[in-house]
Scaffold this active site. Structure first.
Site, mmCIF file in Angstrom:
data_model
loop_
_atom_site.group_PDB
_atom_site.id
_atom_site.type_symbol
_atom_site.label_atom_id
_atom_site.label_comp_id
_atom_site.label_asym_id
_atom_site.label_seq_id
_atom_site.Cartn_x
_atom_site.Cartn_y
_atom_site.Cartn_z
ATOM 1 N N ASN A 76 -10.016 5.580 2.880
ATOM 2 C CA ASN A 76 -9.164 5.142 1.870
ATOM 3 C C ASN A 76 -9.306 6.278 0.757
ATOM 4 O OD1 ASN A 76 -7.234 3.088 0.695
ATOM 5 N ND2 ASN A 76 -8.727 1.759 1.246
ATOM 6 N N GLU A 122 0.964 -1.356 0.124
ATOM 7 C CA GLU A 122 0.181 0.154 -0.111
ATOM 8 C C GLU A 122 0.814 1.265 0.016
ATOM 9 O OE1 GLU A 122 -2.633 1.729 -0.053
ATOM 10 O OE2 GLU A 122 -4.374 0.424 0.225
ATOM 11 N N ASP A 172 -10.264 1.262 -3.462
ATOM 12 C CA ASP A 172 -9.008 1.441 -2.487
ATOM 13 C C ASP A 172 -7.975 2.765 -2.813
ATOM 14 O OD1 ASP A 172 -6.623 0.548 -1.016
ATOM 15 O OD2 ASP A 172 -7.537 -1.557 -1.200
#
Length: 293
Positions: free
Chosen positions: A149, A17, A201
């Site tokens: 997010n 991430e 995301d």
């Protein structure tokens, strides 16, 4: 030229991430949240250096004064990858031991934004977005989110995007952003991802003002116009892409991180959890600002 997707750092991270490209050091910084690792990818040499932070790391940004600012399990920190030195800043959710920081990034003025989420036990809408100012003061903005997010800012810095990835919500919002005070306006629906296979995301914007969404569980990235319309879909070789970020010398490479846990068909995606790069899109990104504190 047709777009080409290449696995550039085959780490098979648990939860890759937080990708952010630094135009000064010309590196792609990213994290493995659950592994507590901070990665630094050099596209010139192809090396990917890793630094252990010691706890789950949600997101990071390079810092004007050197090193990184980190939003982690136990709050905001400064971190020097060269020495491993950690300096605590603030822990706004010390009263929520089952939560951690997740996605975030800087605005054009060098403020660091990051959101939290419940990470242990049953999911609950207890996530909040926080702003860390250069004077190191912390301001809570919006709570009641399941999975914070998608934080990104328009090229002029006057529009802020964010999302809630939870399957109950899977929505992206946008709002006006006061660049003088760092205050967002009232959120407005930008895109309901029930219209596409992937939930929202991580996100980023390109130089044309379009928003790029990693469609987790959808095997795709989506390019959305400023009006919230899907204008491009990019199929990717992993089920769970997590965070897109433009980088490279000319900001024309679209990197994206990915997740290796909970895959429906792991045998078909041996590079899941790794860092990928897309070339040949013909689109450029926006330079990310370093944290000014």
């Amino acid at each position: 030229m047709a777009a080409t997707i290449t696995c550039v750092a085959p780490t098979r991270s648990q939860l890759g991430e937080g990708a952010v490209w630094d135009v000064v050091d010309q590196r792609l910084w990213w994290v493995d949240i659950l592994g507590g690792l901070i990665h630094c990818y050099d596209p010139v040499t192809g090396s990917n250096d890793s630094y252990y932070f010691g706890e789950p790391v949600g997101c990071i940004a390079r810092r004007d004064k050197g090193g990184l600012v980190v939003a982690a399990k136990s709050g905001f920190w400064f971190f020097d990858p060269a020495t491993g030195a950690r300096q605590p800043i603030a822990d706004p959710e010390s009263h929520l031991p089952e939560s951690r920081f997740n996605d975030g990034g800087t605005d054009a003025q060098g403020r660091f934004w990051a959101g939290t989420m419940k990470d242990m036990g049953d999911a609950q809408p207890v996530g909040t977005f926080y702003r860390l100012d250069p004077d190191l003061s912390v301001t809570a903005w919006k709570g009641g989110i399941w999975t914070t997010n998608g934080l990104a800012f328009s090229p002029d810095g006057k529009r802020m995007y964010f999302s809630d990835s939870n399957p109950r919500v899977r929505t992206i919002w946008s709002c006006d952003y006061d660049t003088q005070t760092g205050t967002p306006g009232d959120p407005q629906l930008f895109f309901d991802t029930r219209a596409v296979p992937g939930r929202p995301d991580g996100g980023t914007v390109d130089a044309e003002g379009c928003y790029w969404q990693a469609g987790i569980e959808g095997w795709q990235l989506y390019r959305l116009s400023p009006k919230g319309e899907v204008i491009q879909t990019v199929d990717v070789p992993v089920e769970k892409p997590t965070k897109p970020m433009f980088g490279g010398k000319d900001l024309d490479i679209l990197f994206f991180t990915s997740l290796s846990l909970g895959l429906t068909a792991p045998e078909t995606q041996p590079e899941a959890g790794s860092l990928f790069a897309i070339t040949g899109l013909g689109i450029k990104g926006v330079a990310q600002t370093r944290f000014a504190g």
